[in-house]
Scaffold this motif. Structure first.
Motif, PDB file in Angstrom:
ATOM      1  N   ARG A   1      -2.474 -12.624 -10.453  1.00  0.00           N
ATOM      2  CA  ARG A   1      -1.675 -13.012  -9.281  1.00  0.00           C
ATOM      3  C   ARG A   1      -1.019 -11.788  -8.644  1.00  0.00           C
ATOM      4  O   ARG A   1      -0.986 -11.647  -7.417  1.00  0.00           O
ATOM      5  CB  ARG A   1      -0.621 -14.036  -9.703  1.00  0.00           C
ATOM      6  N   GLN A   2      -0.499 -10.885  -9.478  1.00  0.00           N
ATOM      7  CA  GLN A   2       0.123  -9.678  -8.941  1.00  0.00           C
ATOM      8  C   GLN A   2      -0.889  -8.828  -8.198  1.00  0.00           C
ATOM      9  O   GLN A   2      -0.589  -8.277  -7.128  1.00  0.00           O
ATOM     10  CB  GLN A   2       0.764  -8.893 -10.083  1.00  0.00           C
ATOM     11  N   LEU A   3      -2.088  -8.712  -8.748  1.00  0.00           N
ATOM     12  CA  LEU A   3      -3.124  -7.921  -8.083  1.00  0.00           C
ATOM     13  C   LEU A   3      -3.519  -8.559  -6.755  1.00  0.00           C
ATOM     14  O   LEU A   3      -3.663  -7.855  -5.739  1.00  0.00           O
ATOM     15  CB  LEU A   3      -4.348  -7.791  -8.995  1.00  0.00           C
ATOM     16  N   ALA A   4      -3.701  -9.872  -6.736  1.00  0.00           N
ATOM     17  CA  ALA A   4      -4.051 -10.557  -5.490  1.00  0.00           C
ATOM     18  C   ALA A   4      -2.970 -10.341  -4.438  1.00  0.00           C
ATOM     19  O   ALA A   4      -3.262 -10.162  -3.250  1.00  0.00           O
ATOM     20  CB  ALA A   4      -4.266 -12.047  -5.751  1.00  0.00           C
ATOM     21  N   SER A   5      -1.705 -10.341  -4.872  1.00  0.00           N
ATOM     22  CA  SER A   5      -0.608 -10.100  -3.932  1.00  0.00           C
ATOM     23  C   SER A   5      -0.649  -8.680  -3.383  1.00  0.00           C
ATOM     24  O   SER A   5      -0.452  -8.460  -2.185  1.00  0.00           O
ATOM     25  CB  SER A   5       0.735 -10.349  -4.621  1.00  0.00           C
ATOM     26  N   LEU A   6      -0.916  -7.714  -4.257  1.00  0.00           N
ATOM     27  CA  LEU A   6      -1.004  -6.328  -3.802  1.00  0.00           C
ATOM     28  C   LEU A   6      -2.130  -6.145  -2.801  1.00  0.00           C
ATOM     29  O   LEU A   6      -1.964  -5.492  -1.762  1.00  0.00           O
ATOM     30  CB  LEU A   6      -1.216  -5.406  -5.001  1.00  0.00           C
ATOM     31  N   LEU A   7      -3.288  -6.709  -3.101  1.00  0.00           N
ATOM     32  CA  LEU A   7      -4.435  -6.532  -2.220  1.00  0.00           C
ATOM     33  C   LEU A   7      -4.264  -7.294  -0.916  1.00  0.00           C
ATOM     34  O   LEU A   7      -4.654  -6.819   0.151  1.00  0.00           O
ATOM     35  CB  LEU A   7      -5.711  -6.993  -2.934  1.00  0.00           C
ATOM     36  N   SER A   8      -3.677  -8.482  -0.978  1.00  0.00           N
ATOM     37  CA  SER A   8      -3.506  -9.301   0.223  1.00  0.00           C
ATOM     38  C   SER A   8      -2.367  -8.810   1.092  1.00  0.00           C
ATOM     39  O   SER A   8      -2.263  -9.209   2.250  1.00  0.00           O
ATOM     40  CB  SER A   8      -3.253 -10.763  -0.174  1.00  0.00           C
ATOM     41  N   ALA A   9      -1.493  -7.963   0.540  1.00  0.00           N
ATOM     42  CA  ALA A   9      -0.354  -7.458   1.305  1.00  0.00           C
ATOM     43  C   ALA A   9      -0.750  -6.388   2.299  1.00  0.00           C
ATOM     44  O   ALA A   9       0.055  -5.972   3.122  1.00  0.00           O
ATOM     45  CB  ALA A   9       0.711  -6.900   0.362  1.00  0.00           C
ATOM     46  N   GLU A  10      -1.993  -5.924   2.217  1.00  0.00           N
ATOM     47  CA  GLU A  10      -2.431  -4.882   3.139  1.00  0.00           C
ATOM     48  C   GLU A  10      -2.300  -5.369   4.579  1.00  0.00           C
ATOM     49  O   GLU A  10      -2.778  -6.432   4.940  1.00  0.00           O
ATOM     50  CB  GLU A  10      -3.879  -4.493   2.851  1.00  0.00           C
ATOM     51  N   ASP A  11      -1.610  -4.595   5.400  1.00  0.00           N
ATOM     52  CA  ASP A  11      -1.329  -4.967   6.773  1.00  0.00           C
ATOM     53  C   ASP A  11      -2.581  -4.830   7.630  1.00  0.00           C
ATOM     54  O   ASP A  11      -3.261  -3.812   7.606  1.00  0.00           O
ATOM     55  CB  ASP A  11      -0.224  -4.056   7.323  1.00  0.00           C
ATOM     56  N   ALA A  12      -2.893  -5.874   8.409  1.00  0.00           N
ATOM     57  CA  ALA A  12      -4.058  -5.819   9.286  1.00  0.00           C
ATOM     58  C   ALA A  12      -3.930  -4.734  10.344  1.00  0.00           C
ATOM     59  O   ALA A  12      -4.910  -4.279  10.909  1.00  0.00           O
ATOM     60  CB  ALA A  12      -4.257  -7.177   9.970  1.00  0.00           C
ATOM     61  N   ARG A  13      -2.681  -4.293  10.566  1.00  0.00           N
ATOM     62  CA  ARG A  13      -2.484  -3.258  11.586  1.00  0.00           C
ATOM     63  C   ARG A  13      -2.540  -1.862  10.994  1.00  0.00           C
ATOM     64  O   ARG A  13      -2.451  -0.872  11.718  1.00  0.00           O
ATOM     65  CB  ARG A  13      -1.129  -3.463  12.273  1.00  0.00           C
ATOM     66  N   GLY A  14      -2.627  -1.768   9.678  1.00  0.00           N
ATOM     67  CA  GLY A  14      -2.622  -0.445   9.080  1.00  0.00           C
ATOM     68  C   GLY A  14      -3.065  -0.519   7.642  1.00  0.00           C
ATOM     69  O   GLY A  14      -3.564  -1.526   7.177  1.00  0.00           O
ATOM     70  N   GLY A  15      -2.867   0.586   6.915  1.00  0.00           N
ATOM     71  CA  GLY A  15      -3.339   0.666   5.554  1.00  0.00           C
ATOM     72  C   GLY A  15      -2.468  -0.015   4.544  1.00  0.00           C
ATOM     73  O   GLY A  15      -2.794  -0.055   3.380  1.00  0.00           O
ATOM     74  N   GLY A  16      -1.325  -0.583   4.964  1.00  0.00           N
ATOM     75  CA  GLY A  16      -0.424  -1.217   4.017  1.00  0.00           C
ATOM     76  C   GLY A  16       0.966  -0.673   4.231  1.00  0.00           C
ATOM     77  O   GLY A  16       1.188   0.273   4.982  1.00  0.00           O
ATOM     78  N   PRO A  17       1.964  -1.269   3.600  1.00  0.00           N
ATOM     79  CA  PRO A  17       3.331  -0.794   3.764  1.00  0.00           C
ATOM     80  C   PRO A  17       3.448   0.690   3.423  1.00  0.00           C
ATOM     81  O   PRO A  17       3.091   1.120   2.334  1.00  0.00           O
ATOM     82  CB  PRO A  17       4.117  -1.654   2.762  1.00  0.00           C
TER      83      PRO A  17
END
Length: 279
Positions: free
Chosen positions: A16-32
């Motif tokens: 679940r933590q990994l899915a959250s990390l991967l899904s958190a990637e911002d569509a406007r950029g590379g991620g937070p």
């Protein structure tokens, strides 16, 4: 632009933590905190480059909590079926984040990776280690645990999952408190009480449980993690022996990590995507 597809074999907190990390990637950029995504020709809106994340669950839990990304239930019966799914769904990276004792699906994952050419990483929480004052009896299987148990106690706290109680069903000299998330699959020991509960558990609560049921021996799998470790502390404080079933080895040749963030970085390296954030 095609989204790189990642398949997580899940069912654990780490999955679940990994899915959250991967899904958190911002569509406007590379991620937070990451660099902005490249802009489309003419300077218009950024080109989306999010990952497609699918988590596969075996379907043994009736009402799993919602997961980030896509969800697939039903598991994979064999390596061939998993290999075909990886190819048909154009999976770029496979992460085995199943329970440390889910040996069969881990073997399927290793074979499917070899057949399909999809890179595989195993994400495993660290196992537990005995400390000063612990009276551990480490065995290799539930059957071995059942063999040594009668010599250690008469009132056992059994925490080996809903399919593990069957190995103790022939013991009529021991009374069992069986704690599982869902009702255990038969057969079960003839003298037993079933307690349905979900962690995390506190040392105080586990201490009270041992006292209330006059437990004199603990039987558990080396599942690792903090959510269910309190029972080991409570048993040590009470001076109780613990029968600990060792976890099966990860298939040979498979890279292993215990960190969801390291797993996310591994996925990034194989998909060319930045995968950082907070799970």
């Amino acid at each position: 632009m095609n989204q790189p597809h990642v398949l997580i074999l899940g069912g654990t907190t780490e999955a679940r933590q990994l899915a959250s990390l991967l899904s958190a990637e911002d569509a406007r950029g590379g991620g937070p905190g990451g660099p902005p995504a490249p802009r489309a020709p003419g300077g218009s809106a950024p080109v989306p480059h999010r990952l497609r994340v699918t988590t596969s669950l075996a379907g043994r839990t009736a009402n799993p909590a919602p997961l980030p990304g896509e969800l697939r239930t039903g598991g994979f019966p064999d390596a061939g079926g998993l290999s075909r799914w990886l190819t048909e769904h154009r999976v770029a990276a496979l992460v085995d984040a199943t329970h440390p004792f889910a040996a069969r699906i881990s073997r399927h994952a290793a074979r499917a990776s070899a057949r399909s050419g999809v890179p595989l990483l195993a994400l495993r929480r660290p196992g537990w280690s005995a400390g000063p004052g612990d009276d551990w009896h480490v065995v290799g299987s539930p059957e071995q645990a059942a063999a040594v148990l009668p010599g250690l106690g008469r009132r056992a706290f059994l925490t080996v999952g809903r399919t593990g109680a069957a190995a103790f069903a022939h013991l009529d000299s021991v009374w069992f408190l069986i704690r599982t998330l869902e009702a255990p699959e038969p057969p079960v020991p003839p003298r037993a009480e079933v307690l349905l509960d979900r962690g995390p558990f506190t040392v105080e609560a586990e201490r009270g449980l041992l006292q209330r049921y006059a437990i004199d021996v603990l039987v558990t799998k080396d599942s690792g993690g903090a959510a269910t470790a309190a029972k080991l502390t409570a048993a040590r404080e009470a001076g109780l022996p613990a029968v600990v079933i060792g976890r099966p080895p990860v298939p040979g040749g498979v890279t292993v990590t215990s960190s969801p963030q390291e797993a996310a970085d591994w996925v990034r390296a194989r998909t060319g995507r930045r995968c950082t954030g907070s799970a």
